[in-house]
Every structure is written in structure tokens, then in C-alpha cells.
Design a protein around this motif. Structure first.
Motif, PDB file in Angstrom:
ATOM      1  N   PHE A  30       0.777  -1.240   0.000  1.00 52.75           N
ATOM      2  CA  PHE A  30       0.000   0.000   0.000  1.00 52.75           C
ATOM      3  C   PHE A  30       0.810   1.293   0.000  1.00 52.75           C
ATOM      4  O   PHE A  30       0.239   2.367   0.116  1.00 52.75           O
ATOM      5  N   VAL A  31       2.134   1.171  -0.148  1.00 49.89           N
ATOM      6  CA  VAL A  31       2.973   2.368  -0.003  1.00 49.89           C
ATOM      7  C   VAL A  31       2.548   3.492  -0.965  1.00 49.89           C
ATOM      8  O   VAL A  31       2.597   4.674  -0.616  1.00 49.89           O
ATOM      9  N   ASN A  32       2.068   3.132  -2.153  1.00 50.35           N
ATOM     10  CA  ASN A  32       1.689   4.158  -3.145  1.00 50.35           C
ATOM     11  C   ASN A  32       0.504   5.014  -2.713  1.00 50.35           C
ATOM     12  O   ASN A  32       0.257   6.073  -3.270  1.00 50.35           O
ATOM     13  N   PHE A  33      -0.239   4.521  -1.763  1.00 49.54           N
ATOM     14  CA  PHE A  33      -1.470   5.217  -1.358  1.00 49.54           C
ATOM     15  C   PHE A  33      -1.344   5.828   0.039  1.00 49.54           C
ATOM     16  O   PHE A  33      -2.297   6.375   0.572  1.00 49.54           O
ATOM     17  N   LYS A  34      -0.149   5.694   0.599  1.00 47.28           N
ATOM     18  CA  LYS A  34       0.048   6.048   2.008  1.00 47.28           C
ATOM     19  C   LYS A  34      -0.463   7.446   2.342  1.00 47.28           C
ATOM     20  O   LYS A  34      -1.082   7.664   3.381  1.00 47.28           O
ATOM     21  N   SER A  35      -0.200   8.388   1.424  1.00 42.37           N
ATOM     22  CA  SER A  35      -0.548   9.778   1.736  1.00 42.37           C
ATOM     23  C   SER A  35      -2.052   9.971   1.908  1.00 42.37           C
ATOM     24  O   SER A  35      -2.502  10.958   2.481  1.00 42.37           O
ATOM     25  N   LYS A  36      -2.838   9.038   1.401  1.00 42.52           N
ATOM     26  CA  LYS A  36      -4.301   9.192   1.477  1.00 42.52           C
ATOM     27  C   LYS A  36      -4.929   8.268   2.518  1.00 42.52           C
ATOM     28  O   LYS A  36      -6.159   8.186   2.626  1.00 42.52           O
ATOM     29  N   LEU A  37      -4.096   7.550   3.266  1.00 37.88           N
ATOM     30  CA  LEU A  37      -4.648   6.639   4.273  1.00 37.88           C
ATOM     31  C   LEU A  37      -4.722   7.359   5.612  1.00 37.88           C
ATOM     32  O   LEU A  37      -3.875   8.200   5.914  1.00 37.88           O
ATOM     33  N   PHE A  38      -5.734   7.013   6.428  1.00 40.24           N
ATOM     34  CA  PHE A  38      -5.786   7.683   7.740  1.00 40.24           C
ATOM     35  C   PHE A  38      -4.818   6.999   8.703  1.00 40.24           C
ATOM     36  O   PHE A  38      -4.554   5.803   8.591  1.00 40.24           O
ATOM     37  N   PRO A  39      -4.251   7.797   9.609  1.00 40.26           N
ATOM     38  CA  PRO A  39      -3.255   7.213  10.518  1.00 40.26           C
ATOM     39  C   PRO A  39      -3.915   6.278  11.533  1.00 40.26           C
ATOM     40  O   PRO A  39      -5.063   6.490  11.928  1.00 40.26           O
ATOM     41  N   THR A  40      -3.205   5.247  11.905  1.00 41.53           N
ATOM     42  CA  THR A  40      -3.694   4.332  12.944  1.00 41.53           C
ATOM     43  C   THR A  40      -2.576   4.122  13.962  1.00 41.53           C
ATOM     44  O   THR A  40      -1.416   4.432  13.685  1.00 41.53           O
ATOM     45  N   ILE A  41      -2.948   3.583  15.111  1.00 40.70           N
ATOM     46  CA  ILE A  41      -1.938   3.231  16.107  1.00 40.70           C
ATOM     47  C   ILE A  41      -1.680   1.738  15.944  1.00 40.70           C
ATOM     48  O   ILE A  41      -2.612   0.942  16.070  1.00 40.70           O
ATOM     49  N   ARG A  42      -0.426   1.383  15.619  1.00 42.40           N
ATOM     50  CA  ARG A  42      -0.161  -0.028  15.287  1.00 42.40           C
ATOM     51  C   ARG A  42       0.762  -0.692  16.297  1.00 42.40           C
ATOM     52  O   ARG A  42       1.729  -0.087  16.752  1.00 42.40           O
ATOM     53  N   PHE A  43       0.426  -1.929  16.591  1.00 41.93           N
ATOM     54  CA  PHE A  43       1.210  -2.677  17.571  1.00 41.93           C
ATOM     55  C   PHE A  43       1.814  -3.926  16.929  1.00 41.93           C
ATOM     56  O   PHE A  43       1.199  -4.540  16.046  1.00 41.93           O
ATOM     57  N   PRO A  44       2.989  -4.325  17.417  1.00 41.67           N
ATOM     58  CA  PRO A  44       3.604  -5.531  16.840  1.00 41.67           C
ATOM     59  C   PRO A  44       2.817  -6.786  17.200  1.00 41.67           C
ATOM     60  O   PRO A  44       2.095  -6.816  18.198  1.00 41.67           O
ATOM     61  N   VAL A  45       2.975  -7.798  16.377  1.00 43.39           N
ATOM     62  CA  VAL A  45       2.278  -9.055  16.616  1.00 43.39           C
ATOM     63  C   VAL A  45       3.329 -10.157  16.754  1.00 43.39           C
ATOM     64  O   VAL A  45       4.311 -10.174  16.011  1.00 43.39           O
ATOM     65  N   PRO A  46       3.184 -11.009  17.758  1.00 38.07           N
ATOM     66  CA  PRO A  46       4.225 -12.037  17.947  1.00 38.07           C
ATOM     67  C   PRO A  46       4.190 -13.108  16.852  1.00 38.07           C
ATOM     68  O   PRO A  46       3.141 -13.667  16.570  1.00 38.07           O
ATOM     69  N   ASN A  47       5.344 -13.334  16.243  1.00 39.86           N
ATOM     70  CA  ASN A  47       5.498 -14.351  15.202  1.00 39.86           C
ATOM     71  C   ASN A  47       6.597 -15.294  15.695  1.00 39.86           C
ATOM     72  O   ASN A  47       7.749 -14.891  15.826  1.00 39.86           O
ATOM     73  N   LYS A  48       6.211 -16.507  15.976  1.00 34.53           N
ATOM     74  CA  LYS A  48       7.130 -17.477  16.589  1.00 34.53           C
ATOM     75  C   LYS A  48       8.420 -17.662  15.780  1.00 34.53           C
ATOM     76  O   LYS A  48       9.479 -17.933  16.340  1.00 34.53           O
ATOM     77  N   TYR A  49       8.339 -17.528  14.471  1.00 36.29           N
ATOM     78  CA  TYR A  49       9.495 -17.753  13.602  1.00 36.29           C
ATOM     79  C   TYR A  49      10.450 -16.561  13.602  1.00 36.29           C
ATOM     80  O   TYR A  49      11.615 -16.699  13.268  1.00 36.29           O
ATOM     81  N   ARG A  50       9.919 -15.401  13.937  1.00 37.45           N
ATOM     82  CA  ARG A  50      10.764 -14.209  13.868  1.00 37.45           C
ATOM     83  C   ARG A  50      10.694 -13.417  15.172  1.00 37.45           C
ATOM     84  O   ARG A  50      10.220 -12.285  15.208  1.00 37.45           O
ATOM     85  N   VAL A  51      11.155 -14.067  16.235  1.00 38.59           N
ATOM     86  CA  VAL A  51      11.162 -13.403  17.540  1.00 38.59           C
ATOM     87  C   VAL A  51      12.402 -12.497  17.603  1.00 38.59           C
ATOM     88  O   VAL A  51      13.496 -12.940  17.251  1.00 38.59           O
ATOM     89  N   PRO A  52      12.242 -11.230  18.007  1.00 38.86           N
ATOM     90  CA  PRO A  52      13.420 -10.352  18.078  1.00 38.86           C
ATOM     91  C   PRO A  52      14.485 -10.915  19.028  1.00 38.86           C
ATOM     92  O   PRO A  52      14.162 -11.636  19.968  1.00 38.86           O
ATOM     93  N   LYS A  53      15.716 -10.542  18.724  1.00 37.34           N
ATOM     94  CA  LYS A  53      16.859 -10.997  19.534  1.00 37.34           C
ATOM     95  C   LYS A  53      16.608 -10.721  21.020  1.00 37.34           C
ATOM     96  O   LYS A  53      15.990  -9.719  21.363  1.00 37.34           O
ATOM     97  N   ASN A  54      17.131 -11.555  21.862  1.00 39.42           N
ATOM     98  CA  ASN A  54      17.073 -11.411  23.325  1.00 39.42           C
ATOM     99  C   ASN A  54      15.688 -11.625  23.932  1.00 39.42           C
ATOM    100  O   ASN A  54      15.462 -11.274  25.097  1.00 39.42           O
ATOM    101  N   TYR A  55      14.750 -12.134  23.160  1.00 43.03           N
ATOM    102  CA  TYR A  55      13.432 -12.452  23.714  1.00 43.03           C
ATOM    103  C   TYR A  55      13.156 -13.935  23.538  1.00 43.03           C
ATOM    104  O   TYR A  55      13.531 -14.520  22.514  1.00 43.03           O
ATOM    105  N   THR A  56      12.443 -14.534  24.517  1.00 40.02           N
ATOM    106  CA  THR A  56      11.818 -15.820  24.222  1.00 40.02           C
ATOM    107  C   THR A  56      10.474 -15.472  23.570  1.00 40.02           C
ATOM    108  O   THR A  56      10.015 -14.322  23.667  1.00 40.02           O
ATOM    109  N   PHE A  57       9.826 -16.465  22.972  1.00 38.50           N
ATOM    110  CA  PHE A  57       8.548 -16.180  22.318  1.00 38.50           C
ATOM    111  C   PHE A  57       7.532 -15.683  23.343  1.00 38.50           C
ATOM    112  O   PHE A  57       6.791 -14.727  23.116  1.00 38.50           O
TER     113      PHE A  57
END
Ligand SMILES: Cc1ncc(COP(=O)(O)O)c(C=O)c1O
Length: 437
Positions: free
Chosen positions: A152-179
Motif C-alpha cells: 500500500f505504499v503508493n497510497f500512504k498519503s491518502k490513508l488515515f493514521p492508525t496506532i499499530r502494535f507488533p504481533v508475535p510471530n514465533k518464527y521471527r522473535v526479536p533478539k534477546n526475547y523468548t517467544f
């Protein structure tokens, strides 16, 4: 023959022509060369019984002969009344149904109901919270709440802002965290932000799993905890069951399985069994009652489509939902999902496969170029095209999502056909592996 058709989400220059599907029976699509392809994505995740199911075809014919379409503006019709009763009976806590045409519109309606609910109450809550990597459709409101940068990057300027939170993905856990730590981190973040911000109107998320985001299956209790945070802070909880409702994850109503009580929920895709386009947005008495007032106070819902409440689609949906009961479909989905589970390791043994995620009758196979670093596979040609062409050789129709091979068969697929699909997918991934070398 030169085609005038522009295909969805497709780099048209990659395709000289598209195989033409001329007919279909059960899980099989048949093209103009007579080649049979197993419909590995249930015609974009909506087909339940396979193609040409006679009860569904008859339902369309019967209703069309009686009343093919009549407007919901000032009028009603029997199929839509009966379907609304059926949907509210199936969906705990829900009392009212607004019908629209597809998943995206059902989500637009959900967002508009939530925003107007607060406005009707005279309370200034206008922000929408959501999860990163979610997908809710391709219209502007739906893109805003389901923002995926590559899409959706091409339309970004016309999208309304939202508050976004990360979602846990077992395969891609950030460094230094357990799932588990990372899951708590995500939930803490949501709780802190929501409890310190009284302008949030609603939290929107897919129910059970993020499908288009790559089959990210939520850990146990994750969705329920977000529901609780919303309830505790007077934020409406909107669930999108367009891809996951009606059996895909092995439950009829996934929010029930997740022990949630949404304020608004949307269904689409499998509602008609995959035969006509239709969708529904459901809500509670509490929300609906705020839209009732004298006309001049202008509190009624400002939304409507030409085909809202189409009687043919409604009658078809009713027949479809009755067939779930007649054939005990959800139990069958649960038992067939074991075939996917049992065969996960065969995929993991492949050189290109980094992760496999499955629940119910969906499997997401993540292709990587380096298993150790989990580097997503990137190819010159789109991965979709590569997989599609190779899959055809093995009589399977695929549509990948980036580097994720999606297996989303019609729910009534037989065990033999599931094994055929899995075998074909293994051969396809092996085939593209040698092609990439
Ligand atoms: C979770 C979810 N919401 C909404 C949509 C949009 O539905 P439609 O394509 O019918 O507009 C989709 C489509 O894939 C979806 O997966």
C-alpha cells in the motif's frame, strides 16, 4: 487473442496469457486444454464445498427465478431476514447484521459503525488501533487499518493514521526475547498505550490468525487479552473473520474459540460457499441502540450499497450454512487438519522452507534463501509466478503471498485430495529449488 482484462495484484508484463478455466467440479478446476488443477487456494480462500455443488447451484437458480435482486432501501426480503437470524444465532453476542458486497466493504462498515457509535454518543474518540502486518482489504479504510507497506505504499498519503502494535510471530522473535516474553512485551505495549489514551475508538484485528500477513497464528490467549484490554478501557473491539470465520481454522466462529466478545465482527469469503460475492458486519444491541433516534438528529448509519442484502446471495448463504450442519463440516475440518499437521516435517526438510504454520485447513509455508539467517526468498520473477508455473506441472493451482506458499483448500476436500495437494506442493517446491540453482 489480446486480452483487455487487468488482473488483480499482478505484474501484467510477466504474463503472456493466463490459463483459462472453463469449468470446475469438486476441488478441481479444469482449463481450456482439459488440464485439471486442484484448487489449492479455494479460489482465494472462499470455496467451501468444491465447485458445482448441486445444493448451492440449485439455491441460486431457485431464488433467481423468484426474486434475483431487490433493494434494501425501504424494502426487505425473506432470504435476508432469515440469514440475519441465522447469523445472529451462530454468533454469540451479536444481534444486528449489515450486509455488503465483499470483505473490504464489510470492514469499511465495521469501521464506520465504530466511529459513528462514539459520535452518536457525543464522545470524541476517533483513533483506530490495530496490529502490524494485518490485512483487511483493498479499499481506503481497509488499507488504513491493514497497512502492509509492500502492498500500500503508493497510497500512504491518502490513508488515515492508525496506532499499530507488533504481533508475535514465533518464527521471527526479536533478539534477546523468548517467544513468551515477546508476546508479553506486545501485550504490555498495547495495554500501556490504550490505557493512557482516551481517544481510541476501536481496536481492529483479524480473528485467530493473520492470513494475508503470512499465516501468523496468534499464541493462545493473545486475542482474548487484547479483548480484555479493550473492554477495560472502553475501546470497541472489532474482529475480522472474513478469512478465518466459518471453518478455516477448525471453528465455525473463531472468536468463540478464542473466548472473545467482540463489539463488531465481519464475515465474507466462505459465507456463500464461494459461489457469489457477499459479506456481513454484525454488531450488538448496545452499539445498534445508539443509532436509534429521531430522524432529524441524523444518527442513522450513513452507509449503503446497491446490492446490499441481495436475496440471491442471502438465500445461497443460508443454504451453505445449513449444509455445514447437515454434513457436520467443522468436525470433518478438525479431523482433516491432522493430515496437514502430520506432514509438516516433510516441508521443513526441504532446502527452501524456513517455517511451516498450520491451523485447521490452512498452511503457510515460508520460503527462505538461507535457513540459518531466515532470509526471505527473493527471485527475479515473482515467486508467485514461479510457484504457479511449477505447480501446474503437478496439477495444483497456487497463489502465493510473497514468499509464503499458501495451502487453503476447499473445506470439504477429501483426505486423498489433501495428500495429493501436499505431494504436489512438495514436488513444486523441489522443482523451483532446482530451477533457482
Ligand atoms: C482478513 C481479511 N479481511 C478482508 C479481506 C478483504 O476481502 P475482499 O477481498 O473480499 O474484499 C480479506 C481478503 O483476503 C481478508 O483476508
Amino acid at each position: 487473442m489480446k486480452s483487455n482484462v487487468w488482473h488483480p495484484n499482478t505484474q501484467m508484463s510477466e504474463w503472456k496469457n493466463f490459463p483459462e478455466i472453463t469449468n470446475a467440479k469438486g476441488v478441481w478446476l479444469i482449463d481450456s486444454d482439459g488440464k485439471k488443477l486442484l484448487d489449492g487456494v479455494a479460489s482465494m480462500w472462499c470455496n467451501v464445498w468444491g465447485h458445482s455443488k448441486h445444493e448451492l447451484v440449485n439455491s441460486i437458480v431457485k431464488q433467481t427465478k423468484k426474486l434475483q435482486h431487490s433493494s434494501m432501501f425501504n424494502l426487505t426480503n425473506q432470504p435476508v431476514e432469515r440469514l440475519a437470524k441465522k447469523l445472529t444465532t451462530l454468533s454469540p453476542g451479536m444481534n444486528h447484521v449489515f450486509f455488503s458486497d465483499n470483505g473490504s466493504t464489510a470492514m469499511e462498515v465495521a469501521i464506520k459503525i465504530a466511529l459513528q457509535y462514539w459520535s452518536n454518543l457525543g464522545i470524541k474518540k476517533t483513533k483506530i488501533a490495530t496490529l502490524e502486518n494485518g490485512y483487511h482489504g483493498d479499499t481506503f479504510g481497509a488499507m488504513s487499518v491493514g497497512y502492509i507497506p509492500e502492498f500500500f505504499v503508493n497510497f500512504k498519503s491518502k490513508l488515515f493514521p492508525t496506532i499499530r502494535f507488533p504481533v508475535p510471530n514465533k518464527y521471527r522473535v526479536p533478539k534477546n526475547y523468548t517467544f513468551s516474553d515477546y508476546q508479553n512485551f506486545c501485550l504490555d505495549k498495547i495495554e500501556k498505550k490504550i490505557s493512557n489514551n482516551d481517544s481510541i475508538a476501536a481496536f481492529v484485528m483479524e480473528s485467530g490468525a493473520q492470513m494475508a500477513g503470512g499465516v501468523i497464528i496468534y499464541p493462545n490467549g493473545f486475542q482474548k487479552k487484547i479483548n480484555k484490554i479493550c473492554k477495560d478501557n472502553d475501546v470497541l473491539f472489532i474482529l475480522d473473520e472474513i478469512a478465518t470465520g466459518f471453518g478455516r481454522l477448525g471453528s465455525m466462529i473463531e472468536y468463540e474459540n478464542q473466548h472473545c466478545k467482540p463489539d463488531i465482527v465481519s464475515f465474507g469469503k466462505m459465507l456463500t460457499g464461494g459461489y457469489l460475492t457477499f459479506a456481513a458486519t454484525l454488531t450488538t444491541n448496545k452499539i445498534y441502540s445508539t443509532f436509534l433516534d429521531q430522524f432529524n438528529n441524523m444518527k442513522h448509519l450513513f452507509h449503503g450499497h446497491t446490492y446490499t442484502g441481495n436475496p440471491t446471495a442471502a438465500s445461497l448463504s443460508l443454504t451453505n450454512l445449513q449444509l455445514y450442519e447437515k454434513y457436520d463440516l467443522i468436525e470433518k475440518v478438525k479431523s482433516k487438519s491432522r493430515i496437514f499437521q502430520k506432514r509438516v516435517n516433510e516441508f521443513l526438510d526441504l532446502e527452501l522452507v524456513g517455517d511451516v504454520r498450520t491451523k485447521g485447513l490452512v498452511m503457510g509455508i515460508e520460503l527462505v534463501s538461507n535457513k540459518k539467517n531466515k532470509t526471505p526468498l527473493k527471485t527475479k520473477k515473482s515467486i508467485n509466478k514461479l510457484v504457479f508455473e511449477e505447480g501446474r506441472k503437478h496439477n495444483v493451482y497456487f497463489r502465493t503471498l510473497g514468499n509464503i506458499v499458501m495451502l487453503v483448500p476447499p473445506l470439504a476436500i477429501s483426505s486423498n485430495e489433501m495428500n495429493f495437494l501436499i505431494d504436489g506442493t512438495l514436488k513444486t517446491i523441489q522443482g523451483i529449488t532446482s530451477e533457482l540453482k
